[in-house]
Structure formats: C-alpha cells, structure tokens
Design an enzyme around this catalytic site. Structure first.
Site, PDB file in Angstrom:
ATOM      1  N   ASP A  49       0.833  -1.199   0.000  1.00  0.00           N
ATOM      2  CA  ASP A  49       0.000   0.000   0.000  1.00  0.00           C
ATOM      3  C   ASP A  49       0.872   1.254   0.000  1.00  0.00           C
ATOM      4  OD1 ASP A  49      -2.570   1.494   0.455  1.00  0.00           O
ATOM      5  OD2 ASP A  49      -1.601   1.954   2.358  1.00  0.00           O
ATOM      6  N   GLU A 121      -2.058  -5.341  -3.576  1.00  0.00           N
ATOM      7  CA  GLU A 121      -1.084  -4.585  -2.791  1.00  0.00           C
ATOM      8  C   GLU A 121       0.044  -5.489  -2.309  1.00  0.00           C
ATOM      9  OE1 GLU A 121      -4.067  -1.111  -1.030  1.00  0.00           O
ATOM     10  OE2 GLU A 121      -3.587  -2.877   0.191  1.00  0.00           O
TER      11      GLU A 121
END
Length: 227
Positions: A49, A121
């Site tokens: 992320d 992610e």
C-alpha cells in the site's frame, strides 16, 4: 521456492521474473490458507500500500506540474483505493492464482473485491522486495496503464455529485443495488441500479460494481439535470 505453472504465468503477466519465488507465493496466500509454515499476505499488503502510494504520488506530480495539493489529493485517492487495486487485479487475473482456504473459496473468494485489492497490494510489495523500487514502479505504472492520465481533473465522482444534487433537492442520498451479474469469474459484468428518493432510476453495466455504480449515477445525474 519453486513456482507453479500458474504462478509463473501470472508473474509473466506482471512482467517480473521472481528471484525469490516465496515472496510471490506469500503475496498470493490469503489468511484463510495460512499456517505456521505458510504465512499470509497481510504484512506484504501493508508494505505494498505504501509503495503504491509513493509511485502514484510521484506519477501525479510529473503528470501535472501545476496542480495544487487540493487537486492532487482526490486524484491520488482515486488511483490507490481498494476498488482500483481490485480492478487491476482482475485485469491481471490474479484471482486465478489466489491461495484460499476451502470455506473462502466456496464463498466466491476469488471474485471478492476486498480480497483482490489486498492481494494486489501484497503482490506490489513482493515485486518491491524482490526487485527494488524501480522494478516495482515500472510494474505498477504498466499495470495501472492510462489511469494516471485519465483520472478526472478534480476526481469528483458521479456518485458524490448525485448525492450533493439530491441533498440540495431535500432528498435522501441515492440508493444503489446490484440487479444482475454475468460473465466468467475473471471478467464479470455487473448491472447496478441507482435510484433517487423521488423514484427516478437508471441501470448501468460495467466490469466492477464501483464502475457500474458510477456509470448509473452519471446517467441519472445527467437525466435529472436536463429536466
């Protein structure tokens, strides 16, 4: 660690040749499939992320050197949100190689937006740890394609605009419901209906629920503004 044929095919779609195959395998392992000897992808998701955020922040600055922070922030959010990650994961057919527990698999885990977004992610983190920032950056920009250039100037989505219009008319926020879902797991088509408290409604189709909701909201907003 040796990758399976399916995992190798996925790595080719990413455009990255993993020196440490265990990183990709971990990125593809959902918590429902984890064990003491098979860690899940949650820690990688956390890292990925942040890597995605840095890549997109830099890309936006380069794409529009004159944009203010107020303009950049909503564009950034549109590019890194979970729904966008899930869309990219779908295009890469990530769901086909997700390692899921039986219960999660039986409940349609390979199609769940949250799982796909999280796994995307984690995959970003795996590429970063395996090949460094430049390699992860190249993979992300290639996978996101023209999204950076196509993101709306102020990233105000149609749902937000329709809700603001409804509130200005003294109505409750619009309601959205899934009317139908068709197509194969790796390329679904969702039909979403957007409806105002006044009763007016519109249906739209798209490859993801979010995009279908946005399309329905845009059409409904256009209709009510023309009245």
């Amino acid at each position: 660690m040796k990758l399976s044929a399916e995992q190798k095919a996925f790595a080719r779609r990413l455009g990255h040749d993993f020196a440490r195959g265990e990183l990709l395998q971990r990125a593809l392992t959902h918590a429902s499939m984890s064990s003491p000897t098979r860690p899940d992808n949650q820690r990688l998701e956390f890292l990925g992320d942040r890597v995605l955020g840095l890549v997109m922040a830099e890309a936006l600055l380069q794409a529009d050197p004159q944009a203010s922070e107020g303009q950049l922030a909503p564009r950034f959010n549109a590019l890194v949100r979970k729904e966008t990650c899930a869309e990219v994961a779908g295009e890469l057919r990530l769901g086909e190689v997700l390692r899921l527990g039986r219960s999660e698999m039986m409940s349609g885990g390979r199609r769940k937006q949250a799982l796909l977004g999280d796994a995307m992610e984690a995959v970003i983190a795996a590429v970063y740890l395996d090949g460094g920032f430049a390699r992860a950056q190249a993979m992300i920009l290639a996978a996101w394609g023209d999204r950076v250039g196509a993101v709306d100037a102020d990233a105000r989505d149609a749902k937000t605009s329709l809700q603001e219009w409804a509130q200005a008319q003294g109505q409750k926020p619009p309601a959205y419901r899934e009317v139908a879902r068709s197509g194969p797991d790796h390329a679904p088509v969702f039909t979403i209906e957007a409806q105002l408290e006044s009763g007016e409604s519109v249906r739209a189709e798209a490859p993801s629920k979010r995009r279908a909701e946005q399309a329905a909201a845009a059409q409904l907003l256009d209709r009510v503004r023309r009245q």
